[in-house]
Each structure stands twice: as C-alpha cells, then as structure tokens.
Design a protein around this motif. Structure first.
Motif, short mmCIF file in Angstrom:
data_model
loop_
_atom_site.label_atom_id
_atom_site.label_comp_id
_atom_site.label_asym_id
_atom_site.label_seq_id
_atom_site.Cartn_x
_atom_site.Cartn_y
_atom_site.Cartn_z
N PHE A 174 86.88 -24.96 86.78
CA PHE A 174 85.85 -25.99 86.99
C PHE A 174 86.49 -27.38 87.13
O PHE A 174 86.12 -28.16 88.01
N GLU A 198 88.31 -27.74 90.61
CA GLU A 198 87.39 -27.90 91.73
C GLU A 198 86.74 -29.28 91.71
O GLU A 198 86.51 -29.89 92.76
N ASN A 199 86.42 -29.80 90.52
CA ASN A 199 85.81 -31.12 90.43
C ASN A 199 86.79 -32.23 90.78
O ASN A 199 86.41 -33.21 91.42
N ILE A 247 81.53 -36.19 94.30
CA ILE A 247 80.80 -36.37 93.04
C ILE A 247 80.39 -37.83 92.86
O ILE A 247 79.25 -38.14 92.49
N GLN A 279 77.08 -37.86 90.80
CA GLN A 279 76.94 -36.62 90.04
C GLN A 279 77.82 -36.61 88.78
O GLN A 279 77.98 -35.57 88.14
N GLU A 280 78.34 -37.79 88.41
CA GLU A 280 79.24 -37.84 87.26
C GLU A 280 78.58 -37.30 85.99
O GLU A 280 79.17 -36.50 85.24
N GLU A 290 75.95 -35.26 85.67
CA GLU A 290 75.66 -33.84 85.76
C GLU A 290 76.92 -33.01 85.58
O GLU A 290 76.94 -32.01 84.84
N GLN A 291 78.01 -33.42 86.26
CA GLN A 291 79.27 -32.67 86.15
C GLN A 291 79.87 -32.79 84.76
O GLN A 291 80.48 -31.84 84.26
N LYS A 292 79.68 -33.96 84.14
CA LYS A 292 80.15 -34.13 82.77
C LYS A 292 79.42 -33.17 81.84
O LYS A 292 80.03 -32.57 80.94
N ARG A 308 78.02 -30.28 82.70
CA ARG A 308 78.46 -28.92 82.98
C ARG A 308 79.86 -28.67 82.41
O ARG A 308 80.15 -27.58 81.91
N PHE A 309 80.73 -29.68 82.49
CA PHE A 309 82.06 -29.54 81.89
C PHE A 309 81.95 -29.40 80.37
O PHE A 309 82.67 -28.59 79.76
#
Length: 590
Positions: free
Chosen positions: A208, A211-212, A219, A224-225, A227-229, A231-232
């Motif tokens: 993950f 890919e990010n 991002i 999308q920071e 949202e991705q944070k 998910r991480f």
C-alpha cells in the motif's frame, strides 16, 4: 498465483537449495566451525566437574592442576568466541551472496516480462517480492540453517556428555523430552498462524505504501491525503495487532520453557542431591548435570521458534518462484531475423491486425495501414479508440492476435526485441527520468556514448540553454522521475535521447498533452528537428500538434474511419471535423 501445494513448496525449496550449491564449501566450513564452537562451549562445565571431583572434593589441593584447568577453561572460552565469530562471518557471506544473486535474477526476470504481466500485477506486490520476500529467504540461510546446525549439535553433544557422566540420571532427565515435544507441538500451530498473519499484514502495508508513493501527485491533486492516511492507518493497525499477537505467543512459549527448565533443575537437584548424600554420584557430576540440563532447553526453544521462520521462508520462496515461473508472452523468434539499423528505411505495414487483451474484448478490428519511410503520421481519436494499443503492437509490448505488423517487410515478431527497440524511439506523455545526472539520463547510462555526443544532442533539440541555467550543468543530478523539472524540460531531455540513439522510427504518445503554450512551442521545434528523415507517428491529444502532418489517421472503436491531410479531412465534414469542433469547444479530446 503462487502454488501453495506441498509439491509447489518442495519445488521452491529445491530451487532455493540449488542457489546454495555453489557455496557448498562455505557451508561445510560453517558446519565444522559450529562443531568446534559448540564443543568449546560445552566442555567448560566438564572442566569444572573435573576440578571439583578430582581435586577439591578429594582434598588434593593441587594448585598446579587447578591453574591448568583454569587455563584450559580460558582457552575454551576464547576458542568458542573465535569459532563463533568465524562461523557467523562465513555464513553471512554465503547467505548474503545467495540472496544478492536471487535479487539480481528476480529483477532481471521481472524486467523481461511482457507488458501484459504488469497490466494485471501491482507494482507494490513486486516490490514486496524483491524486498520483503528475499529478506525472508535471507533469514532461512542466516537463521534456520544456523539453528539446525548449532542447536542440533548442541543437543547431541549434551546428551552424549550426560550419558558419559551418569546413565541413570540421564534417563531420568530424558523423561522430560516427551513433555517438551508436546509443548512444542501445542504451540507450533498457533505460532505459525500468528507469524503468517503478521507477515501478511506487513506485506499489505508495504504494498500500500509503495503504490501510494508512486501515485502521490494524484493523491495530492484530488486531495486524497486524509482518505489515504485513514486507509494506511487501518493497515498499520492491522499489522500492529498481528505483531503484538505474535510477540505475546512467543513470550508465552519461551516462558513455558523457562518454567519447565526450572522444574527440571529442581528435579535434578532433588534426585542428584539424594544420590550425592548416599555416595552414588559425585558432587561435580551433579553440578555438570544441572548446568547441562539448563542448557538443554535453549536449543529446543530456538529450533521450535525457527519453524516459523522456515515456514515464512517457504512461503516467500513460493511467491518468488511463482514469479520466476511466469514466462514472457512476447518472446524472440526461434530463428530471428537480424536487421542492420543502417539499412532500415522505416516503412511500417499493419496488415489486417486484430487484437484484444486478456478480457477478450476486441480493441483493434481488422486494421490495415501503410506508413512510408520518412512520413509523419498523426493519430487521433477519443480515449479507448485504440491509438496507444496500435503503438504497443508496433513496439511489440504485445503481439497481434491475427494479422501482422512489419517494418520494411519484416514481421516485428521475427526481429529480436533488443534490435527492435533500438529501431524505435518512444517519447511518452510522462517521460521517465532516472536518479542520476542529466548526462546519464540522456545516454541511458550507456558509457559507450560520449559526453560530447550528449551535449551535441541537447544543443540540437534546444535543451542546452535550460541545462546551462542549472547549478552543475550537465552534471546536475536529478531525483527520481525528474522532479524539479517542468514537463517541457523533461520532454526536451527525452528528445535528446532520440538524437543520441538515432532510431529509424519515432513515436510520440501524447507528448505535448500537459504543456503550456510556450513550452509546447519549444517541444514542437524539437519535434521538427528529431522527426527529420525519420518515420514519425504522433498520437495527438491537442490536434494543433498534427496540423502539418503528412497524413492524419482518425480512429474510432479500434478501426480507421478516416485518413488524409488536415484540410482534406475538414472537407469531408465527418468524424474528424467533430473532433476538431470538440477540441475548440473544450479540452480533453485525445
């Protein structure tokens, strides 16, 4: 997909051990060094036993003999240190050499795979194979093999010495062996599950993150920071929990062995003490027994824990060899046709080409097209029309399903890929630059190309001025993907590559799509320079890019629906005119 069957794991293990064959001498040396190190460590309690029973307990007070025993004890301690030091260094050299070779072979194999493989495989999982999985294999050689040799020899040595000291007391101690194995078996399955859960969570976390990082610009562009944070954090929390579960299981297992070891010492002290009081066992023998029984549990615990490392290594080996098992779909012909680049004129023929990807949906339908040497062709159409696929077939990233693609009458499938890719120069919308100097990026790290040729090429395409403004000029080091340079500057450097490598066919895949008007003019000037005397195919996002093309190909649904000059196509008042109208009204036609 990895083959997780027992047969698949055995194949992976055999392949892994094959990498160790060239290092047989080192592993043999490690075995004997381990034997000497174990012997040196385990003879020390026996020396103390000799000092107690043969000197102190009998009242000899032979200080000379005690001094000799002390000297031997010190010598054994130093020898054990030296043998252990040499053993670990030799083993690490052999294991690191093996893993380095595996990484090298894996990277080379991945780089030879066809583009279709990368279409269906995430870059994050491949990074995990190259980094995390190879590190698991390293632990197999540096930990599992070492434990099997060192701890196995330690157990054998302890049992042999204990039998030499007192058979009856040894048999009493061996009653504990079934209990030890029952505890090991009880914990093994649970330890394996927690270990695999932890490794899987780590693999997902690494994948993950990789890919990010690769898509960070996207991002940030779409904010999308957060949202991705989140998910991480979920994946990090999952790994955190799995890791805690693994640690707690290992601690419980180790403490169980500590308790069992304590009970064993108490048992030996009780049985041995009674024997000493009745004169059946010497005091030094009981001391040695207590020392050896305490040492007996440590190698068993270590070997049991290494079972998880072995399982992880086998899973990793299975993953890696599942990648090795993938064969490129695009392969060189059995009897290749070698072409001399100097004689290639650059005529291209697409003859009744059909193509579809893995899903079976047709992308190119019965397409025929001839491009004459030196001709400049523009290719336009909406997204999904098949423009980039057409280029992929010419570069042989994919093979046609039916029909043929030929260069000067030779099927591209008959030309060795190394030669084919030197005949074709490809400039993409986002040109890839490597970490390294500008000189290295222009000549693609090919030392046979001189610095003078690089500088001449940069002057030829107009990149010399912008490079001159940089602090270190041509020696300026670029970061990954050329961050710090504008899109136009990266394109100019990619055009300089074309001049350096002198391909006969030039392809521009929407190379001016993201440029401002001023930069686009610079790139257009460079394009005129590099396309001179070359067959040129321009996939156009901006129709202004191909207004002066010799011919414009209009694609729709994988077919050529119109072709001709810009003026001729406008006269037809057909699909091309509709594209022009849309491009003037709104951006985004390509």
């Amino acid at each position: 997909m990895p083959n997780n069957s027992p047969a698949g794991k055995k194949t992976a293990l055999r392949s892994l051990l094959a990498y160790g064959k060239p290092h047989r001498r080192q592993f043999t040396l490690v075995f004997f060094l381990t034997l000497f190190a174990v012997a040196a460590d385990l003879l020390q309690p026996y020396l103390v036993k000799v000092a107690i029973d043969d000197n102190i307990m009998v009242g000899k007070n032979d200080f000379r003999m005690l001094l000799i025993i002390c000297g031997l004890y010190l010598l054994l301690s130093l020898s054990g240190f030296v043998f252990s030091y040499l053993m670990n260094n030799v083993l690490q050299y052999a294991s690191q050499s093996i893993i380095a070779r595996i990484r090298k072979d894996l990277f080379r194999h991945i780089s030879r795979l066809s583009m279709s493989y990368f279409d269906r495989t995430s870059s994050g999982s491949l990074i995990t194979h190259v980094s995390s999985d190879t590190e698991s294999l390293n632990q197999f050689f540096s930990q599992v093999l070492l434990s099997l040799m060192r701890d196995g020899l330690t157990l054998i040595f302890i049992v042999v010495v204990m039998f030499q000291l007192d058979v009856e007391l040894t048999l009493y101690c061996l009653i504990l062996v079934p209990v030890i194995f029952l505890i090991a078996i009880a914990f093994r399955r649970h330890m394996r599950k927690t270990y695999q859960r932890s490794r899987t969570a780590l693999s997902r976390l690494i994948s993950f993150a990789a890919e990010n990082l690769a898509g960070m610009s996207l991002i940030q562009a779409f904010h999308q920071e957060k949202e991705q944070k989140s998910r991480f954090a979920d994946r990090n929390r999952s790994y955190f929990g799995a890791n805690l579960s693994e640690v707690s299981t290992n601690v419980l297992f180790n403490r169980s062995f500590d308790i069992l070891g304590g009970l064993a010492v108490a048992f030996v002290t009780w049985v041995g003490g009674n024997a000493v009081f009745h004169g059946n066992v010497e005091f030094g023998v009981m001391y040695a027994f207590i020392t050896y029984i305490r040492l007996f549990f440590q190698p068993i615990s270590t070997i049991t824990q290494q079972w998880n490392t072995l399982q992880s290594a086998m899973v990793s080996a299975n993953r890696i060899w599942s990648v090795f098992a993938v064969q490129p779909e695009v392969k060189d012909a059995v009897v290749p046709v070698n072409v001399d680049p100097k004689t290639v004129r650059g005529r291209i023929d697409f003859q009744r080409v059909h193509f579809y990807y893995e899903d079976g949906r047709p992308v190119i339908h019965d397409l025929s097209l001839r491009i004459e040497p030196g001709e400049m062709i523009g290719v336009v159409g909406v997204t999904g029309a098949g423009k980039s696929t057409l280029i992929g077939l010419l570069c042989r990233f994919y093979d046609v399903r039916q029909g043929s693609v030929k260069i000067d009458g030779t099927d591209v499938r008959d030309i060795p890929q190394a030669q084919l890719h030197r005949l074709i120069g490809l400039v993409q919308q986002e040109p890839y630059l490597y970490s390294g100097s500008i000189v290295d990026n222009v000549r693609m790290f090919d030392e046979s190309i001189s610095r003078e040729e690089v500088e001449r090429a940069c002057r030829f395409v107009g990149a010399d001025e912008l490079i001159g403004r940089m602090r270190n000029g041509y020696d300026t080091r670029l970061s990954e993907r050329g961050s710090g340079l504008s899109a136009g500057e990266r394109q100019l450097i990619s055009f300089a590559r074309i001049i350096v490598f002198q391909p006969k066919i030039l392809i521009l895949d929407e190379a001016t799509a993201n440029l401002d008007s001023y930069t686009e003019q610079l790139v257009q000037n460079a394009l005129r320079v590099v396309s001179e005397h070359r067959t040129t195919i321009v996939i156009a996002h901006r129709l202004s890019t191909i207004l002066h093309a010799d011919r414009i190909i209009v694609m729709r649904g994988g077919r050529i629906v119109e072709e001709g000059t810009h003026a001729r196509l406008l006269e037809l008042r057909g699909y091309y005119e509709e594209l022009v109208r849309h491009s003037r009204g709104k951006a985004g036609v390509g």
